[in-house]
Write an enzyme that holds these catalytic residues in place. Sequence first.
Site, PDB file in Angstrom:
ATOM      1  N   GLU A  98       0.863  -1.253   0.070  1.00 52.56           N
ATOM      2  CA  GLU A  98       0.033   0.031  -0.047  1.00 52.56           C
ATOM      3  C   GLU A  98       0.806   1.174  -0.059  1.00 52.56           C
ATOM      4  O   GLU A  98       2.031   1.314   0.606  1.00 52.56           O
ATOM      5  CB  GLU A  98      -0.650   0.093   1.213  1.00 52.56           C
ATOM      6  CG  GLU A  98      -1.917  -0.978   1.299  1.00 52.56           C
ATOM      7  CD  GLU A  98      -2.618  -0.879   2.796  1.00 52.56           C
ATOM      8  OE1 GLU A  98      -2.889   0.128   3.250  1.00 52.56           O
ATOM      9  OE2 GLU A  98      -2.779  -1.881   3.299  1.00 52.56           O
ATOM     10  N   CYS A 119       2.842   8.302   1.768  1.00 55.36           N
ATOM     11  CA  CYS A 119       3.486   7.408   2.903  1.00 55.36           C
ATOM     12  C   CYS A 119       4.006   6.301   1.890  1.00 55.36           C
ATOM     13  O   CYS A 119       2.872   5.493   1.230  1.00 55.36           O
ATOM     14  CB  CYS A 119       2.451   7.384   3.711  1.00 55.36           C
ATOM     15  SG  CYS A 119       2.792   5.827   4.976  1.00 55.36           S
ATOM     16  N   CYS A 126       5.451  -7.569   7.780  1.00 55.82           N
ATOM     17  CA  CYS A 126       6.524  -6.894   8.717  1.00 55.82           C
ATOM     18  C   CYS A 126       7.039  -7.890   9.676  1.00 55.82           C
ATOM     19  O   CYS A 126       6.284  -8.669  10.251  1.00 55.82           O
ATOM     20  CB  CYS A 126       6.011  -5.574   9.405  1.00 55.82           C
ATOM     21  SG  CYS A 126       7.486  -4.817  10.449  1.00 55.82           S
ATOM     22  N   CYS A 130       4.632  -5.507  15.938  1.00 60.23           N
ATOM     23  CA  CYS A 130       4.081  -4.715  17.205  1.00 60.23           C
ATOM     24  C   CYS A 130       2.816  -5.104  17.355  1.00 60.23           C
ATOM     25  O   CYS A 130       2.095  -5.177  16.494  1.00 60.23           O
ATOM     26  CB  CYS A 130       4.193  -3.252  16.648  1.00 60.23           C
ATOM     27  SG  CYS A 130       5.890  -3.000  16.533  1.00 60.23           S
ATOM     28  N   CYS A 133      -0.408  -3.661  15.421  1.00 63.36           N
ATOM     29  CA  CYS A 133      -0.338  -3.151  13.899  1.00 63.36           C
ATOM     30  C   CYS A 133      -0.859  -3.940  12.834  1.00 63.36           C
ATOM     31  O   CYS A 133      -0.349  -5.186  13.203  1.00 63.36           O
ATOM     32  CB  CYS A 133       1.297  -2.758  13.716  1.00 63.36           C
ATOM     33  SG  CYS A 133       1.578  -2.203  11.743  1.00 63.36           S
ATOM     34  N   GLY A 184       5.946  -2.264   6.939  1.00 60.52           N
ATOM     35  CA  GLY A 184       7.209  -2.792   7.039  1.00 60.52           C
ATOM     36  C   GLY A 184       8.176  -2.035   7.576  1.00 60.52           C
ATOM     37  O   GLY A 184       7.756  -0.669   8.063  1.00 60.52           O
ATOM     38  N   GLU A 185       9.244  -2.571   8.199  1.00 63.73           N
ATOM     39  CA  GLU A 185      10.372  -1.800   9.081  1.00 63.73           C
ATOM     40  C   GLU A 185      11.385  -1.357   8.020  1.00 63.73           C
ATOM     41  O   GLU A 185      12.116  -2.233   7.516  1.00 63.73           O
ATOM     42  CB  GLU A 185      10.836  -2.552  10.107  1.00 63.73           C
ATOM     43  CG  GLU A 185      12.009  -2.106  10.878  1.00 63.73           C
ATOM     44  CD  GLU A 185      11.932  -0.617  11.350  1.00 63.73           C
ATOM     45  OE1 GLU A 185      10.745  -0.424  11.950  1.00 63.73           O
ATOM     46  OE2 GLU A 185      12.635   0.239  11.065  1.00 63.73           O
ATOM     47  N   SER A 216      10.763   6.314   9.283  1.00 66.77           N
ATOM     48  CA  SER A 216      10.201   6.167  10.630  1.00 66.77           C
ATOM     49  C   SER A 216      10.670   4.804  11.077  1.00 66.77           C
ATOM     50  O   SER A 216      10.696   3.847  10.088  1.00 66.77           O
ATOM     51  CB  SER A 216       8.667   5.950  10.368  1.00 66.77           C
ATOM     52  OG  SER A 216       8.060   5.677  11.666  1.00 66.77           O
ATOM     53  N   SER A 239       9.003   5.410  16.316  1.00 66.60           N
ATOM     54  CA  SER A 239       7.807   5.100  16.657  1.00 66.60           C
ATOM     55  C   SER A 239       7.811   4.638  18.045  1.00 66.60           C
ATOM     56  O   SER A 239       8.197   3.556  18.499  1.00 66.60           O
ATOM     57  CB  SER A 239       7.252   3.925  15.641  1.00 66.60           C
ATOM     58  OG  SER A 239       7.093   4.177  14.638  1.00 66.60           O
ATOM     59  N   LEU A 240       7.786   5.470  18.943  1.00 67.21           N
ATOM     60  CA  LEU A 240       7.903   5.256  20.461  1.00 67.21           C
ATOM     61  C   LEU A 240       6.964   4.812  21.305  1.00 67.21           C
ATOM     62  O   LEU A 240       7.169   3.522  21.782  1.00 67.21           O
ATOM     63  CB  LEU A 240       8.205   6.618  21.091  1.00 67.21           C
ATOM     64  CG  LEU A 240       8.955   6.658  22.394  1.00 67.21           C
ATOM     65  CD1 LEU A 240      10.365   6.261  22.501  1.00 67.21           C
ATOM     66  CD2 LEU A 240       9.002   7.902  23.230  1.00 67.21           C
ATOM     67  N   HIS A 241       5.674   5.254  21.116  1.00 69.93           N
ATOM     68  CA  HIS A 241       4.489   4.678  21.711  1.00 69.93           C
ATOM     69  C   HIS A 241       4.575   4.242  23.137  1.00 69.93           C
ATOM     70  O   HIS A 241       3.463   3.840  23.659  1.00 69.93           O
ATOM     71  CB  HIS A 241       4.219   3.494  20.877  1.00 69.93           C
ATOM     72  CG  HIS A 241       4.040   3.525  19.521  1.00 69.93           C
ATOM     73  ND1 HIS A 241       3.832   4.944  18.832  1.00 69.93           N
ATOM     74  CD2 HIS A 241       4.313   2.677  18.432  1.00 69.93           C
ATOM     75  CE1 HIS A 241       3.916   4.686  17.401  1.00 69.93           C
ATOM     76  NE2 HIS A 241       4.257   3.556  17.077  1.00 69.93           N
ATOM     77  N   ASN A 316      -5.871   3.790  15.381  1.00 70.98           N
ATOM     78  CA  ASN A 316      -6.597   3.481  14.476  1.00 70.98           C
ATOM     79  C   ASN A 316      -7.213   1.940  14.635  1.00 70.98           C
ATOM     80  O   ASN A 316      -6.237   1.179  14.669  1.00 70.98           O
ATOM     81  CB  ASN A 316      -6.201   3.583  12.972  1.00 70.98           C
ATOM     82  CG  ASN A 316      -6.243   4.826  12.291  1.00 70.98           C
ATOM     83  OD1 ASN A 316      -7.224   5.520  12.595  1.00 70.98           O
ATOM     84  ND2 ASN A 316      -5.252   5.443  12.060  1.00 70.98           N
ATOM     85  N   CYS A 359      -1.355   2.054   7.389  1.00 73.59           N
ATOM     86  CA  CYS A 359      -1.007   1.105   6.569  1.00 73.59           C
ATOM     87  C   CYS A 359      -1.053  -0.371   6.763  1.00 73.59           C
ATOM     88  O   CYS A 359      -1.043  -0.559   8.007  1.00 73.59           O
ATOM     89  CB  CYS A 359       0.327   1.320   6.035  1.00 73.59           C
ATOM     90  SG  CYS A 359       0.516   2.243   4.232  1.00 73.59           S
TER      91      CYS A 359
HETATM   92  N1  SAH Z   1       8.079   0.158  10.690  1.00 77.13           N
HETATM   93  C1  SAH Z   1       8.086   1.651  10.854  1.00 77.13           C
HETATM   94  C2  SAH Z   1       7.295   2.242   9.665  1.00 77.13           C
HETATM   95  C3  SAH Z   1       5.698   1.819   9.534  1.00 77.13           C
HETATM   96  S1  SAH Z   1       4.658   2.100  10.508  1.00 77.13           S
HETATM   97  C4  SAH Z   1       7.675   1.887  11.977  1.00 77.13           C
HETATM   98  O1  SAH Z   1       7.341   1.086  13.230  1.00 77.13           O
HETATM   99  O2  SAH Z   1       7.979   3.185  12.614  1.00 77.13           O
HETATM  100  C5  SAH Z   1       4.267   3.478  10.714  1.00 77.13           C
HETATM  101  C6  SAH Z   1       3.370   4.100  11.922  1.00 77.13           C
HETATM  102  O3  SAH Z   1       2.203   3.719  12.019  1.00 77.13           O
HETATM  103  C7  SAH Z   1       4.138   3.522  13.127  1.00 77.13           C
HETATM  104  O4  SAH Z   1       4.488   4.880  14.020  1.00 77.13           O
HETATM  105  C8  SAH Z   1       3.303   2.611  13.469  1.00 77.13           C
HETATM  106  O5  SAH Z   1       3.509   2.542  14.947  1.00 77.13           O
HETATM  107  C9  SAH Z   1       1.995   3.262  13.281  1.00 77.13           C
HETATM  108  N2  SAH Z   1       0.847   2.436  13.332  1.00 77.13           N
HETATM  109  C10 SAH Z   1       0.667   1.025  13.093  1.00 77.13           C
HETATM  110  N3  SAH Z   1      -0.608   0.684  13.285  1.00 77.13           N
HETATM  111  C11 SAH Z   1      -1.339   1.972  13.645  1.00 77.13           C
HETATM  112  C12 SAH Z   1      -2.777   1.912  14.065  1.00 77.13           C
HETATM  113  N4  SAH Z   1      -3.494   0.873  14.041  1.00 77.13           N
HETATM  114  N5  SAH Z   1      -2.964   3.060  14.397  1.00 77.13           N
HETATM  115  C13 SAH Z   1      -2.233   4.445  14.468  1.00 77.13           C
HETATM  116  N6  SAH Z   1      -0.942   4.041  13.958  1.00 77.13           N
HETATM  117  C14 SAH Z   1      -0.442   2.798  13.717  1.00 77.13           C
HETATM  118 FE1  SF4 Z   2       6.399  -3.292  11.778  1.00 79.02          FE
HETATM  119 FE2  SF4 Z   2       6.159  -0.641  12.191  1.00 79.02          FE
HETATM  120 FE3  SF4 Z   2       3.960  -2.272  12.259  1.00 79.02          FE
HETATM  121 FE4  SF4 Z   2       5.795  -2.424  14.061  1.00 79.02          FE
HETATM  122  S1  SF4 Z   2       4.472  -0.708  13.688  1.00 79.02           S
HETATM  123  S2  SF4 Z   2       4.688  -4.080  12.917  1.00 79.02           S
HETATM  124  S3  SF4 Z   2       7.576  -2.094  12.853  1.00 79.02           S
HETATM  125  S4  SF4 Z   2       5.177  -1.554  10.347  1.00 79.02           S
END
Ligand code: SAH
Ligand code: SF4
Length: 376
Positions: A98, A119, A126, A130, A133, A184-185, A216, A239-241, A316, A359
């Site tokens: 995507e 984006c 991936c 996480c 995700c 993906g990462e 990211s 992506s700290l969270h 989301n 995504c």
């Molecule tokens: N793998 C990389 C880049 C892709 S994810 C990373 O983790 O940074 C891009 C961003 O979308 C990350 O910050 C991820 O944590 C966030 N993300 C993933 N799922 C999400 C969701 N359901 N709602 C909001 N943000 C989300």
């Molecule tokens: Fe992969 Fe980023 Fe999703 Fe974590 S947040 S599973 S690193 S795409």
Amino acid sequence: MTIAAPSPPPDIRSLTEADLEARLRQLDEKPYRAKQVLDWLYKQRVASWDAMTNLPKALREKLAAAFSLRPLELVRRQGARDTTQKFLWKLTDGAMIESVLIPANPSLYGEASDRHTLCISTQVGCAYGCRFCASGLDGWKRNLKPEEILDQVLAVERWNDSQPDAAETPAERLINNLVIMGMGEPMANYDNLMRALRTLNAPWGVGIGARKITISTSGVVPRIKQLADEPEQFRLAISLHGATDEVRDKIMPVNRKYPLKDLTEACDYYVEKKGRMITLEYILLDGINDDPAIHAEPLIELAQRLQAKVNLIPYNKVEGLPWERPQEERCIRFADTLREKDVTTTLRLEKGHDIDAACGQLRLKTEKELATNSAS
Ligand code: SAH
Ligand code: SF4
């Protein structure tokens, strides 16, 4: 004895300008032809050899024999033209990825002058898993090749050019801001990503400024340091969270390998080497990391230490996963707590989450539908 099938020739978009000049010399062609070919690929963004009309037919035939040129295939698109739009692409092996096109939105990695932000994805699936995700739900399938990463930009622009209301000769490019935040990462496909980004950045390529490209990562420490040592000024988002190991360990397996102490040191190194501000992304997850009294303080400390800005993103919802987004007032209160301590903070509260969802979700949905259809 079995004879291996010949591997397809390399995609021409995996080459740099220097690579292409060298190959053309081997093919007994003049080096200036490289400029013409690159112009067709990246300025005119054509998707076939035949479209390169100022090249002699014999040269086009030589190129077609020496290189592949296989554009991404658009499977599905969601969203109205003046809003956020999602593009689902099929790759040559049938895998799907995507890209998300976002109109100018200065509060989100961009500036008021930005036309559109795209984006883009870097892997199919991936491996980082996480917990919240969609991209990691089915695991990791493969890395994208450089041309698959960069053709997301060209393919969206080609699609835009093909629309009935597109300008005859577009004065400027549609996309001038990139975020590597799709599926993906990115740091786990580092070499292919760098190759793609260099072509997207180069004057002979797509010409998007390095400062307009944000990578990211969930926190792959050695690659953050490697990025800091690169000559280009790409931007970095983490992506700290969660600003404690306790929270991050719960939702991001990568934190077991690279805990916060290591991640913070890598960020220090990046900031020091680049002299650039980083962004901390922080999804707000109901009951997990959104209590202003508990979770704000460590985040404030970290942001102040790194002089980073914080981008708060209400979660989301992903079908099949237990996580929820907090109430809007709670998100606002969390943001205000950071702002009271002078941390630069953005909070996205826009509507349209069905399209705007992170995504990985459109792919998941389409794959499920395809599986259901073929089973019935
Ligand atoms: N793998 C990389 C880049 C892709 S994810 C990373 O983790 O940074 C891009 C961003 O979308 C990350 O910050 C991820 O944590 C966030 N993300 C993933 N799922 C999400 C969701 N359901 N709602 C909001 N943000 C989300
Ligand atoms: Fe992969 Fe980023 Fe999703 Fe974590 S947040 S599973 S690193 S795409």
